[in-house]
Design an enzyme around this catalytic site. Structure first.
Site, short mmCIF file in Angstrom:
data_model
loop_
_atom_site.label_atom_id
_atom_site.label_comp_id
_atom_site.label_asym_id
_atom_site.label_seq_id
_atom_site.Cartn_x
_atom_site.Cartn_y
_atom_site.Cartn_z
CB CYS A 398 66.05 -63.76 -29.65
SG CYS A 398 66.61 -64.44 -28.09
CG HIS A 525 65.39 -59.31 -27.76
ND1 HIS A 525 64.32 -59.82 -28.45
CD2 HIS A 525 65.85 -60.31 -26.98
CE1 HIS A 525 64.11 -61.07 -28.09
NE2 HIS A 525 65.03 -61.40 -27.20
CD GLU A 527 63.41 -56.66 -30.11
OE1 GLU A 527 64.50 -56.74 -30.74
OE2 GLU A 527 62.87 -57.65 -29.58
#
Ligand code: GLN
Length: 601
Positions: A398, A525, A527
């Site tokens: 990001c 993202h 993650e």
């Protein structure tokens, strides 16, 4: 629907979230379908406007909900996909009641905490518990509810009252209360002290909630006589007192619960003994042990803003860990304060400056996570530049992608004034711009949020291969700014390739540098969708590159994805009896999992 309520006593930070998630794991391993709700008694509508440096990271859901990081624990531990409504806050409850009052739903009546707020809480819980979260149809069997904060907090009172009424309403056999408490050891005496737990349980009872099970956090296993004492004073059977002592990694927690037969205690309270099977936790056992055995290090420099709270980047750390376990490497995160890399620090604090640069230069890989605002941006760009020029694996998430693009524009295209509107609203060379659809007046919930599609532009690029050569992927987003599409042709001519874009082709989602071992930036993202046992593809790529294994891995993956499309791929079991493997087990690593964003290991 059966309900398990998890409350906390004595102090905050006991690991209530991990305990609640682990309770979900053992129930799931008994063959039950589990969902979860987190209650946060603060007044904010959601976690989106709260600082990650004070409160821990803001977790983002598929539906764009910006929620408490505990929902990330639930998603990872239970491999489920939650909705924004699975996070209840005081703000949301009051907002819904006030909206109803304005609509005239309570005409003539005085609107009060009891019964209107307490009813709204109960209705919310019952409604959300029914939402399927595991990809199957129909509601789950058990809903684990975690009440944030500590018993006795003023702001949790309406929730306690509502849950007391709720437990009575759903009836015995459908409600199990697990209270997580602390059993400290005083250094002078060296004795496990039960008084804080006694007080905390007394507080709970005085508020109308009776605990069925006590989960006692302590540094070492609870002594039998301590258990007996707690049982006697708290009126909880000894077999329902679980000793949650410190363990080497959190994947041991479900195992601790199982070893102490916590599942039997819960199933008995919920009248589910006949329905559930014996828990199967082989995968968890293997992973927890493997994680303890990893010894060959891989060093990742995380370049960001820090205040010492590692929860600020919790999901990124978890995703790194998942990938490291797959590669049989011990994760070492070197925290590099981005401002320490800047020239100004060289003068003001030369020791911090040289230490930051030493850490960066000693790393096997560099990660610049997401962030907001212009503080430390120069340092992040210096880190990206260093990784770019020295062939060090780099992953920008990001904001990390945006600064990598700006740095490239400045250094390689010679556009020295290239900048982001976020850092300089009046910049003459906007390389990263404000997204048109985003509100400039309201902060909460107004970014580009949640799951969106990214289409690969070419098959022959690192990210497409890592994701298993699909046409598109879906990852979660949280941003206000984006790469200026006008500058893209210039960047691509110079070798910075935009290999993933949204459906319009105008919004840049993935960037890769040609002729570099691994220089990848993503606007999303990844993650948030990484799971233990199913690491996120790009994190797997970063760690592979940091271990010098990426090329070999990608070659195998191309063969493997061809095999998958031919239906010939098989998943073979791992063998880790002799300690950590040096070379990864390709057969176990190379199969793309069903959600398309992870890889089984
Ligand atoms: N501040 C940047 C934006 O809003 C990046 C956001 C992030 O890293 N999550 O676009």
């Amino acid at each position: 629907m059966k309900y398990v309520l998890v409350t906390g006593g004595v102090v905050s930070g006991l690991g209530k979230g991990v305990t609640a998630s682990s309770i979900g794991v053992i129930l799931k391993s008994c063959g039950l379908r589990v969902t979860s709700i987190k209650i946060d008694p603060y007044l904010n509508t959601d976690a989106g406007t709260m600082s990650p440096f004070e409160h821990g990271e803001v977790f983002v859901l598929d539906d764009g909900g910006e929620v408490d990081l505990d929902l990330g624990n639930y998603e990872r531990f239970l491999d489920i996909v939650l909705t924004r409504d699975n996070n209840i806050t005081t703000g949301k409850i009051y907002q819904s009641v006030i909206n109803k009052e304005r609509k005239g739903d309570y005409l003539g009546r005085t609107v009060q905490v009891v019964p209107h707020i307490t009813d709204a809480i109960q209705e919310w819980i019952e409604r959300v518990a029914m939402i399927p979260v595991d990809g199957k149809e129909g509601p789950a069997d058990v809903c684990v509810i975690e009440l944030g904060g500590t018993i006795g907090d003023i702001e949790s009172m309406p929730f306690i009252e509502a849950l007391g009424q709720f437990s009575y309403r759903v009836g015995a056999g459908n409600f199990c209360l697990i209270h997580v408490s602390l059993v400290p050891v005083l250094n002078v005496v060296g004795e496990q002290k039960t008084k804080p737990t006694q007080h905390s349980v007394r507080g709970l009872r005085s508020l109308g909630l009776m605990p069925n099970i006590l989960a006692c956090r302590s540094t070492t296993e609870l002594d039998e006589n301590v258990k007996a004492k707690i049982s006697q004073f708290c009126h909880v059977p000894e077999e329902n007192i679980i000793s949650l002592y410190d363990v080497s990694n959190i994947w041991h927690v479900p195992l601790l619960l199982k070893d102490q037969m916590a599942h039997n205690a819960i199933l008995k309270v919920l009248h589910l003994q006949g329905v559930a099977r014996e828990p199967v936790l082989e995968e968890w056992t293997a992973r927890a042990k493997l994680c303890d055995m990893l010894h060959e290090p891989v060093r990742i420099a995380m370049v960001g803003k820090y205040t010492g709270l590692s929860d600020s980047y919790l999901s990124v750390l978890k995703a790194l860990l998942h990938a490291c376990v797959a590669w049989r490497r011990k994760l070492i995160v070197d925290w590099v304060l981005s401002t320490d890399l800047e020239e100004a620090t060289a003068k003001e604090n030369p020791d911090a400056y040289s230490e930051a640069w030493n850490l960066l230069k000693g790393a096997d890989g560099v990660l610049v996570p997401g962030g907001f605002g212009d503080r430390g941006v120069q340092g992040k760009m210096l880190a990206a530049k260093y990784a770019r020029e020295n062939g060090i694996p780099f992953f920008g998430i990001c904001l990390g992608m945006q600064i990598a693009v700006i740095e490239f524009a400045q250094s390689v295209l010679g556009l020295h004034d290239a900048n982001s509107i976020e850092f300089d609203p009046n910049t003459r060379r906007p390389c990263v711009i404000f997204m048109p659809e985003v509100s400039k007046t309201h902060m909460g919930g107004t970014m580009r949020l949640g799951s969106r599609k990214t289409y690969f532009q070419v098959a022959d690029c690192i990210s497409a291969k890592l994701y298993g050569n699909k046409g598109f992927i879906e990852e979660r987003h949280r941003h206000r700014y984006e790469v200026n599409p006008d500058i893209v042709p210039q960047l691509e001519d110079a070798g910075l390739l935009f290999t993933g874009k949204d459906e319009s082709g105008q919004r840049m989602e993935i960037v890769e540098l040609a002729n570099h071992p691994f220089f990848v930036g993503v606007q999303f993202h990844p993650e948030f969708k990484s799971r233990p046992g199913k690491p996120s593809a790009l994190f797997l790529g970063l760690i592979a590159a940091a271990c010098g294994q990426l090329d070999a891995f990608l070659k195998k993956r191309v063969i493997k994805s061809n095999a998958i499309s031919n239906g010939t791929a098989t998943l073979k079991p791992h063998h880790y009896a002799n300690g950590a493997e040096k070379t990864p087990n390709w057969s176990a690593l190379g199969v793309v999992c069903s959600n398309g964003n992870g890889v089984h290991c």
